[in-house]
Design a protein around this motif. Structure first.
Motif, PDB file in Angstrom:
ATOM      1  N   TYR A   1      -2.361   5.845  14.882  1.00  0.00           N
ATOM      2  CA  TYR A   1      -1.717   5.721  13.572  1.00  0.00           C
ATOM      3  C   TYR A   1      -2.532   6.387  12.467  1.00  0.00           C
TER       4      TYR A   1
ATOM      5  N   GLN B   1       8.346   6.168  -2.573  1.00  0.00           N
ATOM      6  CA  GLN B   1       8.991   6.317  -1.271  1.00  0.00           C
ATOM      7  C   GLN B   1      10.278   5.494  -1.221  1.00  0.00           C
TER       8      GLN B   1
ATOM      9  N   SER C   1       0.819  -1.217   0.000  1.00  0.00           N
ATOM     10  CA  SER C   1       0.000   0.000   0.000  1.00  0.00           C
ATOM     11  C   SER C   1       0.851   1.265   0.000  1.00  0.00           C
ATOM     12  N   VAL C   2       2.135   1.148   0.318  1.00  0.00           N
ATOM     13  CA  VAL C   2       3.035   2.311   0.322  1.00  0.00           C
ATOM     14  C   VAL C   2       3.511   2.558  -1.103  1.00  0.00           C
ATOM     15  N   ASP C   3       3.452   3.803  -1.524  1.00  0.00           N
ATOM     16  CA  ASP C   3       3.846   4.163  -2.881  1.00  0.00           C
ATOM     17  C   ASP C   3       5.307   3.791  -3.144  1.00  0.00           C
TER      18      ASP C   3
ATOM     19  N   PRO D   1       6.887   1.983   8.775  1.00  0.00           N
ATOM     20  CA  PRO D   1       6.113   2.988   9.538  1.00  0.00           C
ATOM     21  C   PRO D   1       4.867   3.476   8.804  1.00  0.00           C
ATOM     22  N   GLN D   2       4.933   3.609   7.481  1.00  0.00           N
ATOM     23  CA  GLN D   2       3.756   4.038   6.727  1.00  0.00           C
ATOM     24  C   GLN D   2       2.757   2.895   6.538  1.00  0.00           C
ATOM     25  N   ALA D   3       3.275   1.682   6.449  1.00  0.00           N
ATOM     26  CA  ALA D   3       2.395   0.530   6.263  1.00  0.00           C
ATOM     27  C   ALA D   3       1.607   0.193   7.524  1.00  0.00           C
TER      28      ALA D   3
ATOM     29  N   SER E   1      -3.256  11.010   8.302  1.00  0.00           N
ATOM     30  CA  SER E   1      -3.882  10.432   7.113  1.00  0.00           C
ATOM     31  C   SER E   1      -5.355  10.784   7.007  1.00  0.00           C
TER      32      SER E   1
ATOM     33  N   ILE F   1      11.270   3.618   6.369  1.00  0.00           N
ATOM     34  CA  ILE F   1      10.377   4.315   5.446  1.00  0.00           C
ATOM     35  C   ILE F   1       9.080   3.531   5.214  1.00  0.00           C
ATOM     36  N   VAL F   2       9.219   2.269   4.809  1.00  0.00           N
ATOM     37  CA  VAL F   2       8.050   1.517   4.351  1.00  0.00           C
ATOM     38  C   VAL F   2       7.175   1.063   5.523  1.00  0.00           C
TER      39      VAL F   2
ATOM     40  N   ARG G   1      -0.426   1.880   9.189  1.00  0.00           N
ATOM     41  CA  ARG G   1      -1.820   2.333   9.134  1.00  0.00           C
ATOM     42  C   ARG G   1      -2.724   1.276   8.526  1.00  0.00           C
TER      43      ARG G   1
END
Length: 316
Positions: free
Chosen positions: A287, A191, A186-188, A212-214, A291, A209-210, A216
């Motif tokens: 989290y 990034q 789901s992370v672009d 922490p964003q994933a 967003s 990077i990946v 959510r």
């Protein structure tokens, strides 16, 4: 009669030089919409709940036994064992889930195939069967020989706790691998490309990077998996592990109060799932920052809003 006497509010008084007169306006009366269907549904639901409560009150149930055994030492020990095996199995599942999710997404065909095979097997067979297989492993392997590191009899190694941990943890790892994989995807991709352009390694990109964003995307289904784990832990009674269900069943068989002790187990399962559900809500809310434009309302905020809606003054 003036405008004020007629129930109208005068507009701003124009100056004598104004080319046209500003007409006064009439106050708007807001009439709330009546939702009669909601009242009918509420009455029906309350009637059904009342009928259910009456049916249980007429049953041959020793409610005093339920209250007396609720905090029994053996029951509390079973509650602790349920929490312990659930937390340990979930931790094992999280570690394996992240590991096999990364392997599944790897461009290495060997690691990708191994990860797919692991997920295919442990998701495709019932956890009950897996528990029995681990518990009876000594029937085909009499000795666990990891020379020169470790060697021992399988019966000594495969205790009820170890069998329960392997059965639940490995099964959970397969489901968590798919959840983590969905979160990572789901992370672009930009990034990752940007982090690699800054000189980060693949491991640093994944860790800083990946993931922490994933989180959510990963947190909500992970919370559901843990709550499901609390209930699935009742299956480990088949490997002689004394968790909540087995503890209450033993007391029920000794005292012939079988149904009453099942009620005790149900109460504790409800308490545990409710407590961890609240924790899951606040973790998801944390989290969700950054967003969403507005964070989800807490239960107390929802109650306050509903009360303010009920007490809303009428608009004249």
């Amino acid at each position: 009669m003036t405008c004020v006497e007629a129930g109208r509010e005068p507009a701003d008084t124009p100056s004598s030089d104004s080319p046209q007169q500003v007409l006064p306006y009439e106050a708007i009366r807001a009439i709330p919409v009546r939702h009669y269907g909601r009242w009918v549904a509420a009455v029906v639901v309350l009637a059904l709940l009342g009928w259910l409560a009456y049916a249980f009150s007429q049953g041959d149930i020793l409610w005093g036994t339920v209250g007396d055994r609720l905090f029994d030492h053996t029951v509390l020990q079973g509650v602790w064992h349920t929490i312990l095996i659930s937390v340990c199995s979930m931790a094992m599942g999280l570690v394996l889930g992240v590991l096999f999710a990364v392997m599944r997404l790897s461009k290495n065909p060997v690691t990708g195939a191994v990860a797919w095979l692991y997920i295919w097997f442990f998701r495709g067979t019932p956890v009950y069967v897996q528990l029995l297989m681990w518990f009876n492993l000594a029937l085909i392997f009499h000795t666990i020989n990891l020379m020169p590191l470790y060697k021992n009899d399988t019966t000594a190694v495969m205790t009820p706790f170890v069998a329960a941990l392997l059965g639940l943890g490995l099964n959970e790892g397969a489901y968590m691998a798919e959840i983590v994989r969905a979160g990572i995807q789901s992370v672009d991709e930009g990034q990752s490309e940007a982090s690699q352009a800054l000189g980060m390694t693949g491991a640093q990109t994944m860790r800083r990077i990946v993931l922490p964003q994933a989180m959510r995307v990963i947190i909500p289904p992970t919370g559901n998996e843990f709550i499901n784990m609390l209930k699935t832990s009742s299956l480990v009674s088949v490997v002689q592990y004394t968790e909540l269900l087995r503890a209450t069943s033993n007391i029920g068989n000794d005292t012939t109060a079988v149904m009453e002790l099942y009620f005790v187990a149900s109460v504790w399962y409800l308490v545990l799932t409710s407590v961890f559900s609240v924790g899951q809500f606040y973790m998801e809310r944390r989290y969700a920052r950054g967003s969403q434009r507005s964070l989800p309302k807490t239960p107390w905020q929802r109650v306050r809003d509903n009360l303010s809606t009920v007490r809303r003054p009428k608009v004249a």
